[in-house]
Design a protein around this motif. Sequence first.
Motif, PDB file in Angstrom:
ATOM      1  N   GLU A  38      42.749  28.927 -26.384  1.00  0.00           N
ATOM      2  CA  GLU A  38      42.198  27.613 -26.678  1.00  0.00           C
ATOM      3  C   GLU A  38      42.584  27.127 -28.080  1.00  0.00           C
ATOM      4  O   GLU A  38      42.500  25.941 -28.370  1.00  0.00           O
ATOM      5  N   LEU A  39      43.004  28.044 -28.935  1.00  0.00           N
ATOM      6  CA  LEU A  39      43.391  27.670 -30.293  1.00  0.00           C
ATOM      7  C   LEU A  39      44.880  27.374 -30.435  1.00  0.00           C
ATOM      8  O   LEU A  39      45.332  27.004 -31.519  1.00  0.00           O
ATOM      9  N   LEU A  40      45.643  27.512 -29.358  1.00  0.00           N
ATOM     10  CA  LEU A  40      47.091  27.329 -29.462  1.00  0.00           C
ATOM     11  C   LEU A  40      47.493  25.977 -30.057  1.00  0.00           C
ATOM     12  O   LEU A  40      48.441  25.923 -30.858  1.00  0.00           O
ATOM     13  N   PRO A  41      46.824  24.862 -29.718  1.00  0.00           N
ATOM     14  CA  PRO A  41      47.229  23.596 -30.356  1.00  0.00           C
ATOM     15  C   PRO A  41      47.112  23.640 -31.877  1.00  0.00           C
ATOM     16  O   PRO A  41      47.924  23.024 -32.576  1.00  0.00           O
ATOM     17  N   ARG A  42      46.134  24.364 -32.394  1.00  0.00           N
ATOM     18  CA  ARG A  42      45.965  24.441 -33.853  1.00  0.00           C
ATOM     19  C   ARG A  42      46.988  25.362 -34.501  1.00  0.00           C
ATOM     20  O   ARG A  42      47.161  25.327 -35.724  1.00  0.00           O
ATOM     21  N   LEU A  43      47.652  26.177 -33.707  1.00  0.00           N
ATOM     22  CA  LEU A  43      48.615  27.134 -34.251  1.00  0.00           C
ATOM     23  C   LEU A  43      50.029  26.568 -34.322  1.00  0.00           C
ATOM     24  O   LEU A  43      50.922  27.238 -34.848  1.00  0.00           O
ATOM     25  N   ARG A  44      50.220  25.365 -33.817  1.00  0.00           N
ATOM     26  CA  ARG A  44      51.542  24.750 -33.906  1.00  0.00           C
ATOM     27  C   ARG A  44      51.940  24.579 -35.361  1.00  0.00           C
ATOM     28  O   ARG A  44      51.117  24.308 -36.227  1.00  0.00           O
ATOM     29  N   HIS A  50      47.990  40.178 -47.384  1.00  0.00           N
ATOM     30  CA  HIS A  50      46.942  40.856 -46.615  1.00  0.00           C
ATOM     31  C   HIS A  50      45.614  40.184 -46.897  1.00  0.00           C
ATOM     32  O   HIS A  50      45.235  40.001 -48.059  1.00  0.00           O
ATOM     33  N   ALA A  51      44.913  39.824 -45.840  1.00  0.00           N
ATOM     34  CA  ALA A  51      43.587  39.230 -45.965  1.00  0.00           C
ATOM     35  C   ALA A  51      42.561  40.121 -45.283  1.00  0.00           C
ATOM     36  O   ALA A  51      42.850  40.757 -44.258  1.00  0.00           O
ATOM     37  N   VAL A  52      41.379  40.165 -45.855  1.00  0.00           N
ATOM     38  CA  VAL A  52      40.239  40.817 -45.215  1.00  0.00           C
ATOM     39  C   VAL A  52      39.253  39.727 -44.818  1.00  0.00           C
ATOM     40  O   VAL A  52      38.756  38.993 -45.681  1.00  0.00           O
ATOM     41  N   ASP A  53      39.005  39.608 -43.522  1.00  0.00           N
ATOM     42  CA  ASP A  53      37.960  38.707 -43.036  1.00  0.00           C
ATOM     43  C   ASP A  53      36.689  39.537 -42.962  1.00  0.00           C
ATOM     44  O   ASP A  53      36.499  40.329 -42.033  1.00  0.00           O
ATOM     45  N   ALA A  54      35.835  39.380 -43.955  1.00  0.00           N
ATOM     46  CA  ALA A  54      34.657  40.234 -44.078  1.00  0.00           C
ATOM     47  C   ALA A  54      33.528  39.837 -43.144  1.00  0.00           C
ATOM     48  O   ALA A  54      32.529  40.556 -43.047  1.00  0.00           O
ATOM     49  N   THR A  55      33.657  38.718 -42.473  1.00  0.00           N
ATOM     50  CA  THR A  55      32.630  38.234 -41.538  1.00  0.00           C
ATOM     51  C   THR A  55      33.351  37.740 -40.287  1.00  0.00           C
ATOM     52  O   THR A  55      33.303  36.560 -39.951  1.00  0.00           O
ATOM     53  N   ALA A  56      34.003  38.641 -39.577  1.00  0.00           N
ATOM     54  CA  ALA A  56      34.985  38.252 -38.557  1.00  0.00           C
ATOM     55  C   ALA A  56      34.393  37.483 -37.384  1.00  0.00           C
ATOM     56  O   ALA A  56      35.028  36.579 -36.847  1.00  0.00           O
ATOM     57  N   GLY A  57      33.184  37.856 -36.935  1.00  0.00           N
ATOM     58  CA  GLY A  57      32.636  37.177 -35.764  1.00  0.00           C
ATOM     59  C   GLY A  57      33.570  37.316 -34.570  1.00  0.00           C
ATOM     60  O   GLY A  57      33.991  38.420 -34.218  1.00  0.00           O
ATOM     61  N   LEU A  58      33.929  36.209 -33.967  1.00  0.00           N
ATOM     62  CA  LEU A  58      34.821  36.236 -32.808  1.00  0.00           C
ATOM     63  C   LEU A  58      36.283  36.000 -33.188  1.00  0.00           C
ATOM     64  O   LEU A  58      37.126  35.807 -32.319  1.00  0.00           O
ATOM     65  N   GLY A  59      36.592  35.990 -34.474  1.00  0.00           N
ATOM     66  CA  GLY A  59      37.969  36.118 -34.911  1.00  0.00           C
ATOM     67  C   GLY A  59      38.819  34.871 -34.963  1.00  0.00           C
ATOM     68  O   GLY A  59      40.026  34.969 -35.218  1.00  0.00           O
ATOM     69  N   GLU A  60      38.228  33.693 -34.766  1.00  0.00           N
ATOM     70  CA  GLU A  60      39.058  32.494 -34.715  1.00  0.00           C
ATOM     71  C   GLU A  60      39.698  32.177 -36.066  1.00  0.00           C
ATOM     72  O   GLU A  60      40.872  31.795 -36.126  1.00  0.00           O
ATOM     73  N   ASP A  61      38.949  32.333 -37.150  1.00  0.00           N
ATOM     74  CA  ASP A  61      39.537  32.080 -38.468  1.00  0.00           C
ATOM     75  C   ASP A  61      40.600  33.118 -38.800  1.00  0.00           C
ATOM     76  O   ASP A  61      41.622  32.805 -39.404  1.00  0.00           O
ATOM     77  N   SER A  62      40.360  34.362 -38.404  1.00  0.00           N
ATOM     78  CA  SER A  62      41.368  35.400 -38.617  1.00  0.00           C
ATOM     79  C   SER A  62      42.657  35.081 -37.876  1.00  0.00           C
ATOM     80  O   SER A  62      43.753  35.364 -38.370  1.00  0.00           O
ATOM     81  N   LEU A  63      42.525  34.498 -36.692  1.00  0.00           N
ATOM     82  CA  LEU A  63      43.716  34.127 -35.927  1.00  0.00           C
ATOM     83  C   LEU A  63      44.538  33.099 -36.685  1.00  0.00           C
ATOM     84  O   LEU A  63      45.773  33.169 -36.712  1.00  0.00           O
ATOM     85  N   LEU A  64      43.870  32.123 -37.300  1.00  0.00           N
ATOM     86  CA  LEU A  64      44.585  31.124 -38.093  1.00  0.00           C
ATOM     87  C   LEU A  64      45.338  31.777 -39.245  1.00  0.00           C
ATOM     88  O   LEU A  64      46.498  31.449 -39.516  1.00  0.00           O
ATOM     89  N   LEU A  65      44.690  32.714 -39.934  1.00  0.00           N
ATOM     90  CA  LEU A  65      45.349  33.394 -41.047  1.00  0.00           C
ATOM     91  C   LEU A  65      46.536  34.221 -40.564  1.00  0.00           C
ATOM     92  O   LEU A  65      47.603  34.223 -41.189  1.00  0.00           O
ATOM     93  N   ALA A  66      46.363  34.928 -39.457  1.00  0.00           N
ATOM     94  CA  ALA A  66      47.468  35.731 -38.925  1.00  0.00           C
ATOM     95  C   ALA A  66      48.625  34.845 -38.497  1.00  0.00           C
ATOM     96  O   ALA A  66      49.802  35.185 -38.705  1.00  0.00           O
ATOM     97  N   ALA A  67      48.321  33.692 -37.907  1.00  0.00           N
ATOM     98  CA  ALA A  67      49.378  32.763 -37.507  1.00  0.00           C
ATOM     99  C   ALA A  67      50.129  32.233 -38.722  1.00  0.00           C
ATOM    100  O   ALA A  67      51.315  31.889 -38.633  1.00  0.00           O
ATOM    101  N   ALA A  68      49.436  32.171 -39.859  1.00  0.00           N
ATOM    102  CA  ALA A  68      50.053  31.685 -41.096  1.00  0.00           C
ATOM    103  C   ALA A  68      50.816  32.780 -41.830  1.00  0.00           C
ATOM    104  O   ALA A  68      51.333  32.535 -42.924  1.00  0.00           O
ATOM    105  N   GLY A  69      50.884  33.981 -41.253  1.00  0.00           N
ATOM    106  CA  GLY A  69      51.700  35.045 -41.814  1.00  0.00           C
ATOM    107  C   GLY A  69      50.958  36.175 -42.476  1.00  0.00           C
ATOM    108  O   GLY A  69      51.572  37.142 -42.933  1.00  0.00           O
TER     109      GLY A  69
END
Length: 227
Positions: A43-49, A71-90
């Motif tokens: 569902e986040l694919l449009p934001r990853l373009r 390297h980033a540490v997501d200290a409050t990962a939850g369901l990981g959507e923000d982490s996905l954005l960071l990983a997509a950004a490299g």
Amino acid sequence: MEREQIERRARELTLPEGVELRFIDDGLALCADGMSLCEDFRELLPRLRHDRLGREMLVRAARVRGVEAPHAVDATAGLGEDSLLLAAAGFSVTLCENDPVIALLLADALRRAGNEPQLAGIVSRMRLVEADSVEVLAGMDDAPDVVYLDPMFPGRTKSAAVKKKFQLLHHLEAPCADEDALMDAALAAGPRRVVVKRPVKAPVLAGVRPSHSVAGKAVRFDVIVRR
């Protein structure tokens, strides 16, 4: 983690009354109050373009210059959507989630995303750790480039879909209670910057003033530059 491992772990967990974990199609879902929650990174694919990712406020706030593989540490990962954005950004991202049920939902979302050609390369840079992020940060051998904190109280959101998600998650985990300890651990880890997600009108976290902020209509990202 394979589906068989996730199914076994789901059977072992103790859940609050009226809450259950079950597979709906191929995804592990949290079910309660007639609602179900199953994280789907597709569902986040449009934001990853490429043309949109660079405009994401979190990506702008976390960007570090002169580092080839940050390297980033997501200290409050939850369901990981923000982490996905960071990983997509490299970024390579360490996701810390202390609640075992949320961690299992996230593990299953990562499992399914790893089978999607558009997401597999991104989630390969995401490593989930089921542990208290304060302890994880204290035990790191090398300083991360970014520590990301999102202790925002979810009930403030006006989105009906997001309200539904957090209503279910509130069966499991309350918002961060010790913001001072979380901030202290983030700073002590020695990152280049700490990025904190806050409601746009909320006070700064733990009294620590940011170097600058990236703000939108509903949320802002406070950036504490350390080095």
